[in-house]
Design a protein around this motif. Sequence first.
Motif, PDB file in Angstrom:
ATOM      1  N   SER A   1      -8.098  15.160   1.806  1.00  0.00           N
ATOM      2  CA  SER A   1      -7.926  16.567   1.437  1.00  0.00           C
ATOM      3  C   SER A   1      -7.870  17.393   2.715  1.00  0.00           C
ATOM      4  CB  SER A   1      -9.089  17.039   0.553  1.00  0.00           C
ATOM      5  OG  SER A   1      -9.160  16.264  -0.623  1.00  0.00           O
ATOM      6  N   CYS A   2      -6.741  18.067   2.924  1.00  0.00           N
ATOM      7  CA  CYS A   2      -6.556  18.851   4.146  1.00  0.00           C
ATOM      8  C   CYS A   2      -6.199  20.287   3.774  1.00  0.00           C
ATOM      9  CB  CYS A   2      -5.449  18.232   5.005  1.00  0.00           C
ATOM     10  SG  CYS A   2      -3.818  18.263   4.216  1.00  0.00           S
ATOM     11  N   HIS A   3      -6.010  21.152   4.765  1.00  0.00           N
ATOM     12  CA  HIS A   3      -5.515  22.495   4.484  1.00  0.00           C
ATOM     13  C   HIS A   3      -4.110  22.384   3.883  1.00  0.00           C
ATOM     14  CE1 HIS A   3      -8.708  23.453   7.475  1.00  0.00           C
ATOM     15  NE2 HIS A   3      -8.888  24.486   6.657  1.00  0.00           N
ATOM     16  N   GLY A   4      -3.791  23.327   2.987  1.00  0.00           N
ATOM     17  CA  GLY A   4      -2.593  23.171   2.167  1.00  0.00           C
ATOM     18  C   GLY A   4      -1.306  23.679   2.771  1.00  0.00           C
ATOM     19  N   GLY A   5      -1.150  23.602   4.076  1.00  0.00           N
ATOM     20  CA  GLY A   5       0.134  23.957   4.679  1.00  0.00           C
ATOM     21  C   GLY A   5       1.140  22.832   4.528  1.00  0.00           C
ATOM     22  N   LEU A   6       2.393  23.160   4.325  1.00  0.00           N
ATOM     23  CA  LEU A   6       3.413  22.131   4.100  1.00  0.00           C
ATOM     24  C   LEU A   6       3.581  21.229   5.314  1.00  0.00           C
ATOM     25  CD1 LEU A   6       6.171  24.178   2.208  1.00  0.00           C
ATOM     26  CD2 LEU A   6       4.461  22.646   1.244  1.00  0.00           C
ATOM     27  N   TYR A   7       3.575  21.823   6.509  1.00  0.00           N
ATOM     28  CA  TYR A   7       3.825  21.028   7.707  1.00  0.00           C
ATOM     29  C   TYR A   7       2.687  20.043   7.974  1.00  0.00           C
ATOM     30  CZ  TYR A   7       4.597  19.721  12.551  1.00  0.00           C
ATOM     31  OH  TYR A   7       4.779  18.996  13.705  1.00  0.00           O
ATOM     32  N   VAL A   8       1.449  20.532   7.950  1.00  0.00           N
ATOM     33  CA  VAL A   8       0.338  19.648   8.266  1.00  0.00           C
ATOM     34  C   VAL A   8       0.198  18.540   7.218  1.00  0.00           C
ATOM     35  CG1 VAL A   8      -1.444  21.033   7.071  1.00  0.00           C
ATOM     36  CG2 VAL A   8      -2.083  19.562   8.996  1.00  0.00           C
ATOM     37  N   THR A   9       0.476  18.865   5.970  1.00  0.00           N
ATOM     38  CA  THR A   9       0.388  17.860   4.902  1.00  0.00           C
ATOM     39  C   THR A   9       1.401  16.747   5.132  1.00  0.00           C
ATOM     40  OG1 THR A   9      -0.262  19.608   3.363  1.00  0.00           O
ATOM     41  CG2 THR A   9       0.430  17.535   2.404  1.00  0.00           C
ATOM     42  N   LYS A  10       2.630  17.134   5.486  1.00  0.00           N
ATOM     43  CA  LYS A  10       3.666  16.128   5.733  1.00  0.00           C
ATOM     44  C   LYS A  10       3.357  15.307   6.980  1.00  0.00           C
ATOM     45  CE  LYS A  10       7.337  18.657   3.343  1.00  0.00           C
ATOM     46  NZ  LYS A  10       8.606  19.423   3.474  1.00  0.00           N
ATOM     47  N   ARG A  11       2.731  15.918   7.975  1.00  0.00           N
ATOM     48  CA  ARG A  11       2.365  15.176   9.179  1.00  0.00           C
ATOM     49  C   ARG A  11       1.326  14.108   8.864  1.00  0.00           C
ATOM     50  NH1 ARG A  11       2.905  16.839  14.425  1.00  0.00           N
ATOM     51  NH2 ARG A  11       2.020  14.742  14.770  1.00  0.00           N
TER      52      ARG A  11
ATOM     53  N   TYR B   1     -16.609  14.076   6.026  1.00  0.00           N
ATOM     54  CA  TYR B   1     -15.894  15.136   6.746  1.00  0.00           C
ATOM     55  C   TYR B   1     -15.451  14.591   8.087  1.00  0.00           C
ATOM     56  CZ  TYR B   1     -15.172  19.249   9.654  1.00  0.00           C
ATOM     57  OH  TYR B   1     -14.654  20.161  10.522  1.00  0.00           O
ATOM     58  N   GLY B   2     -14.247  14.984   8.533  1.00  0.00           N
ATOM     59  CA  GLY B   2     -13.767  14.517   9.823  1.00  0.00           C
ATOM     60  C   GLY B   2     -12.414  15.113  10.144  1.00  0.00           C
ATOM     61  N   CYS B   3     -11.658  14.398  10.961  1.00  0.00           N
ATOM     62  CA  CYS B   3     -10.347  14.889  11.385  1.00  0.00           C
ATOM     63  C   CYS B   3      -9.283  13.824  11.161  1.00  0.00           C
ATOM     64  CB  CYS B   3     -10.364  15.258  12.870  1.00  0.00           C
ATOM     65  SG  CYS B   3     -11.431  16.666  13.236  1.00  0.00           S
ATOM     66  N   ALA B   4      -8.088  14.280  10.835  1.00  0.00           N
ATOM     67  CA  ALA B   4      -6.942  13.395  10.708  1.00  0.00           C
ATOM     68  C   ALA B   4      -6.166  13.410  12.013  1.00  0.00           C
ATOM     69  CB  ALA B   4      -6.052  13.841   9.552  1.00  0.00           C
ATOM     70  N   TYR B   5      -5.655  12.229  12.391  1.00  0.00           N
ATOM     71  CA  TYR B   5      -4.938  12.087  13.657  1.00  0.00           C
ATOM     72  C   TYR B   5      -3.619  11.364  13.436  1.00  0.00           C
ATOM     73  CZ  TYR B   5      -9.166  13.393  16.247  1.00  0.00           C
ATOM     74  OH  TYR B   5     -10.251  14.076  16.746  1.00  0.00           O
ATOM     75  N   ASP B   6      -2.647  11.714  14.276  1.00  0.00           N
ATOM     76  CA  ASP B   6      -1.418  10.924  14.411  1.00  0.00           C
ATOM     77  C   ASP B   6      -1.460  10.349  15.811  1.00  0.00           C
ATOM     78  OD1 ASP B   6       1.045   9.791  14.476  1.00  0.00           O
ATOM     79  OD2 ASP B   6       2.178  11.622  14.072  1.00  0.00           O
ATOM     80  N   GLU B   7      -1.890   9.076  15.865  1.00  0.00           N
ATOM     81  CA  GLU B   7      -2.241   8.448  17.138  1.00  0.00           C
ATOM     82  C   GLU B   7      -3.352   9.277  17.784  1.00  0.00           C
ATOM     83  OE1 GLU B   7       1.459   7.927  19.225  1.00  0.00           O
ATOM     84  OE2 GLU B   7       2.055   6.277  17.899  1.00  0.00           O
ATOM     85  N   LYS B   8      -3.127   9.897  18.923  1.00  0.00           N
ATOM     86  CA  LYS B   8      -4.196  10.676  19.562  1.00  0.00           C
ATOM     87  C   LYS B   8      -4.105  12.171  19.276  1.00  0.00           C
ATOM     88  CE  LYS B   8      -4.875   7.454  23.406  1.00  0.00           C
ATOM     89  NZ  LYS B   8      -4.915   7.286  24.885  1.00  0.00           N
TER      90      LYS B   8
ATOM     91  N   THR C   1       0.859  -1.187   0.000  1.00  0.00           N
ATOM     92  CA  THR C   1       0.000   0.000   0.000  1.00  0.00           C
ATOM     93  C   THR C   1       0.889   1.229   0.000  1.00  0.00           C
ATOM     94  OG1 THR C   1      -1.800  -1.141   1.146  1.00  0.00           O
ATOM     95  CG2 THR C   1      -1.753   1.265   1.278  1.00  0.00           C
ATOM     96  N   ILE C   2       0.682   2.108  -0.967  1.00  0.00           N
ATOM     97  CA  ILE C   2       1.556   3.265  -1.138  1.00  0.00           C
ATOM     98  C   ILE C   2       0.825   4.560  -0.782  1.00  0.00           C
ATOM     99  CG2 ILE C   2       3.015   2.189  -2.879  1.00  0.00           C
ATOM    100  CD1 ILE C   2       1.348   3.625  -5.033  1.00  0.00           C
ATOM    101  N   ALA C   3       1.606   5.566  -0.428  1.00  0.00           N
ATOM    102  CA  ALA C   3       1.028   6.870  -0.089  1.00  0.00           C
ATOM    103  C   ALA C   3       1.976   7.968  -0.551  1.00  0.00           C
ATOM    104  CB  ALA C   3       0.782   6.975   1.411  1.00  0.00           C
ATOM    105  N   ALA C   4       1.393   9.104  -0.925  1.00  0.00           N
ATOM    106  CA  ALA C   4       2.195  10.262  -1.341  1.00  0.00           C
ATOM    107  C   ALA C   4       1.325  11.506  -1.310  1.00  0.00           C
ATOM    108  CB  ALA C   4       2.774  10.056  -2.741  1.00  0.00           C
ATOM    109  N   ILE C   5       1.979  12.664  -1.243  1.00  0.00           N
ATOM    110  CA  ILE C   5       1.292  13.938  -1.400  1.00  0.00           C
ATOM    111  C   ILE C   5       1.130  14.185  -2.893  1.00  0.00           C
ATOM    112  CG2 ILE C   5       1.402  16.421  -0.967  1.00  0.00           C
ATOM    113  CD1 ILE C   5       3.301  15.696   1.418  1.00  0.00           C
TER     114      ILE C   5
END
Length: 453
Positions: free
Chosen positions: A85-95, A52-59, A3-7
């Motif tokens: 699809s998230c807000h287009g900030g570089l940091y949040v996208t990479k997270r 619609y919802g929220c993305a999480y890194d663990e909690k 399973t692959i992932a990318a921006i």
Amino acid sequence: MSTIAAISTPNTPGGIAVIRISGENALDVAEKIFIPAGGKNVSEMKGYTCAYGCAYDEKERLDDCILTIFRAPHSYTGEDTAEISCHGGLYVTKRILRAALKNGAVNAQSGEFTKRAFLNGKIDLTQAEAVMDIISAKGEKELRIAENLREGATYKKVKGISDDLMNMLGSLAAWTDYPDEDIPEVEPGYLLANLEAVRVRLESLIKNYDSGRLLRSGISTVIVGRPNVGKSTLFNCLSGCERSIVTDIAGTTRDAVEETVKLGDITLRLIDTAGIRQTFDKIEKIGVSIAEQAISSAELVIAVFDGNKDISEDDINIINKINLINSIAVINKSDLETIIDRGILEKYFKHIVYLSAKENNGIDKLKEEIEDIFMLNEKFFQDATVANERQKKCIDVCIDNVNKAIHAIENGEMLDAVNVLIDYAEQSLLELTGEKITDAIVNEVFSRFCVGK
């Protein structure tokens, strides 16, 4: 496959960004990092639906997002696919991407999403290559060519030719593989007629290659003429800025000045040269020599003549140096009285344009003549085209073997030899569409893609 992932959006701040996840466990990965606002599980979502919802890194909550689900085989890759699809900030996208990688996905390689679409039979190789052409298109005409390829125009034409070759191979195989059966020998006349028809179709397919290549990469164009006819003024007019020095003094331009310009959807790699004339000035002679070299390597020559003066000996000398089909005579200074004898130019030029570079009049007519020379008309954009050197090489190999097969039949050679040549021709078309191709070529094709595509 993993399973692959990318921006999949550009690596720059923007309104939104998209993280794409594809593969057997794509929905499991998405479920671990995305919680829908309504409490519904991601695994329960149907294809072609959003939540619609929220993305999480663990909690740790990362961002408000929209999750879109595509279920196999009805997705771009042919696999289960999730797009966040998230807000287009570089940091949040990479997270968010990092969270997907922590939960079972691996980094996608260059072009891997489109590569999987190809491997899963969603598209052929010509359509896959068209994806990058769509992304890199710099104008309407380039986009139309790429869209035509993406819709399968080239594949359909190649497949039709391939089927004809396969029918000939089938007839030859039936005759050679079952000699004890009462199967009539394949008539050489039948093969000859069919091979000649195939050759015509192959040549028709490849005839637009150079025009398409020039449309994408730009046409190497040189502006020539004797001093003070308005070459630099025309150059500046096309460039949209004062790139060349313009004065009333003959011989002002001593060196070649280069600029890439857009003329409508046509890209010209434009070179303004020194005026060509007989001169004893050592520096000017060097400029004249550079101009003559530019003529010899150009794909298009725009020869400028002063419409307010008679044709001179220097003009005739320039005309004799232009040994190109792709040339346009520009009669400049149309805002003044026209004295030049057009009839003389008509003996040498098929394409003649009146314009005033100073007043910026007549440029549209120049654009039309360039489109005519390179066959960039409506029919060109409706035809199937060969998009790149890889495809052209496959067609060239096919034509070469078809010609050899025709020659073999005309010389009365054994049909076994003809069979081998037709098979070689067929194999080259299968390589073009990707139906029979090495891993090395597949990897090379997709290595030119961006990671998120």
